[in-house]
Design an enzyme around this catalytic site. Sequence first.
Site, PDB file in Angstrom:
ATOM      1  N   LYS A  75       0.825  -1.219   0.083  1.00  0.00           N
ATOM      2  CA  LYS A  75       0.053  -0.086   0.135  1.00  0.00           C
ATOM      3  C   LYS A  75       0.728   1.228  -0.073  1.00  0.00           C
ATOM      4  O   LYS A  75       1.763   1.337   0.708  1.00  0.00           O
ATOM      5  CB  LYS A  75      -0.876   0.008   1.219  1.00  0.00           C
ATOM      6  N   SER A 150      -9.484   1.671   2.958  1.00  0.00           N
ATOM      7  CA  SER A 150      -8.877   2.624   2.342  1.00  0.00           C
ATOM      8  C   SER A 150      -7.692   1.651   1.491  1.00  0.00           C
ATOM      9  O   SER A 150      -7.297   2.298   0.393  1.00  0.00           O
ATOM     10  CB  SER A 150      -8.156   3.328   3.031  1.00  0.00           C
ATOM     11  N   SER A 174      -9.640  -0.773   7.061  1.00  0.00           N
ATOM     12  CA  SER A 174      -9.097  -0.599   5.689  1.00  0.00           C
ATOM     13  C   SER A 174      -8.540  -2.047   4.842  1.00  0.00           C
ATOM     14  O   SER A 174      -8.414  -1.841   4.039  1.00  0.00           O
ATOM     15  CB  SER A 174      -8.029   0.484   5.793  1.00  0.00           C
TER      16      SER A 174
HETATM   17  N1  GLN Z   1     -12.854   4.066   6.722  1.00  0.00           N
HETATM   18  C1  GLN Z   1     -12.107   4.391   7.874  1.00  0.00           C
HETATM   19  C2  GLN Z   1     -11.868   5.675   7.753  1.00  0.00           C
HETATM   20  O1  GLN Z   1     -11.798   6.272   6.957  1.00  0.00           O
HETATM   21  C3  GLN Z   1     -10.845   3.322   8.084  1.00  0.00           C
HETATM   22  C4  GLN Z   1      -9.660   3.523   7.455  1.00  0.00           C
HETATM   23  C5  GLN Z   1      -8.542   2.955   7.522  1.00  0.00           C
HETATM   24  O2  GLN Z   1      -8.531   1.879   8.426  1.00  0.00           O
HETATM   25  N2  GLN Z   1      -7.356   3.515   7.136  1.00  0.00           N
HETATM   26  O3  GLN Z   1     -11.355   6.187   8.844  1.00  0.00           O
END
Ligand code: GLN
Length: 469
Positions: A75, A150, A174
């Site tokens: 990532k 994400s 994410s």
């Molecule tokens: N969707 C969640 C957020 O926007 C989790 C994102 C993540 O785990 N980086 O915070």
Amino acid sequence: MSESIIQDIQHKLNNKEVSCVQLVQEKIDALNASTKNANNSILAESALKQAADFDKQLASGKQLSGLEGIPFGVKDVYLLKGTISTASSNILKNYKSPYTATAIQKLIDAGAIPVSKENCDQFGHGSTNENSIFGTTKNAFDDSKVAGGSSGGSAVNVAQKNTVFSIGGDTGGSIRQPAGYNNVFGFKPTYGRVSRYGLMAYTSSSDCVGPFAETVKDIATTLNVMSGKDGKDQTSVESTSIDVNAFSKDIPAGTKVGVYKTFINHPSLDPSIKKEFHVLIEKLKDSGVTVKELDFFDGDTLTATYYIIALAETASNLSRIDGIAYGNRAMDKDSLASTYLDTRSEGFSEESKRRIIAGNQVLSVGYSDEIYKKALTVRKGIEAKFVKDFNEVDFILSPTAPSLPPTIGQSLKDPLTMYLSDMYTVGFSLGGLPTLSAPFEVANNVQITAAKGKDEEILRFAYAIEQSL
Ligand code: GLN
């Protein structure tokens, strides 16, 4: 279905059915040909060089083992020396990694070959992978749907077999949610099991490093390599290696599973997901598992608590990205204040700015007692409830997300609905618990969660389900 794609590939390399250069070239070609927008940069040159080294070793009679010769994705929020680490943001679009993140370095030291820096929501801010300067990552199975976020690029690469495994980051879901949207395994380990050093911080108190893979054994193998205490991350912890060869196909007798009533009775849970979840629970009961319904905080409270803490921490963490210490600077300005202002206005996306502003607000005088400190108290309550629940059951099973992947464009219009779609994942993040998103029965995966430190137990249980149901 194979038990381990990693072992299968290594077998082929050792039997000279394919050379490592051929293998890596195939993956690079597939990454280049992919139309999913899953990759921010493809690391052809360095990967082919590493592959050629392994071919030399193979030619001299050496047999590869562990992760040697296995191509993987990263990532684009991890530093990897020799690559640009953008966090899918404008402000870091030219940022050269000064060193390599501990988890990624451990994989490289074990012989794995990084082939891609993968698309994601900017700084981990999002649930759909639409918040990226590189554009939206498309779902592996449907171009009109989001990949999830994400870590969308990482999930799609594994689902398309363009990487053998990929390393995502999970702060509030994410890894688990995009794994669900693309039907692969995604694991968020116990907080601290894998060092966060070299991962760009979003919410330091819940950021976790974890793998995506096609099989449970491959999740365990990659986790083993990355785990361990790191002097560069004071929150990292020692853990014992998981004995993948001791995994059994039988679900252990006496296994107890808990299901949160507030989760399965939530009005926004898609009826088809609810039905499939129920089918899985019935199958587990038929295999001798005891299932207990438990009370829990409702999804709205969990989401609100998570977002208050996450936004506060990200406002603080991202304050260093100001064009002076890090990032592209808006140059042609006559005062320091306007340099900061223009740099950050131009450098961050709408969604990231929304989060920074809200985060600073909940931390500011007059609001922090009412909002931020209250969220910390609720978090303590959530943690205490988990301790109680895991005295009664071994695992909690839950859907990964309340609905199927949204159509591209839908969530941008309605960020609040997007935040609510995280309601099943964020609670376990606040508790620092290990949790696996697994493609069992339910269209967008099921989550298997256990008490802190019980990562191995989850993977053993999941292996038994993978092999027997
Ligand atoms: N969707 C969640 C957020 O926007 C989790 C994102 C993540 O785990 N980086 O915070």
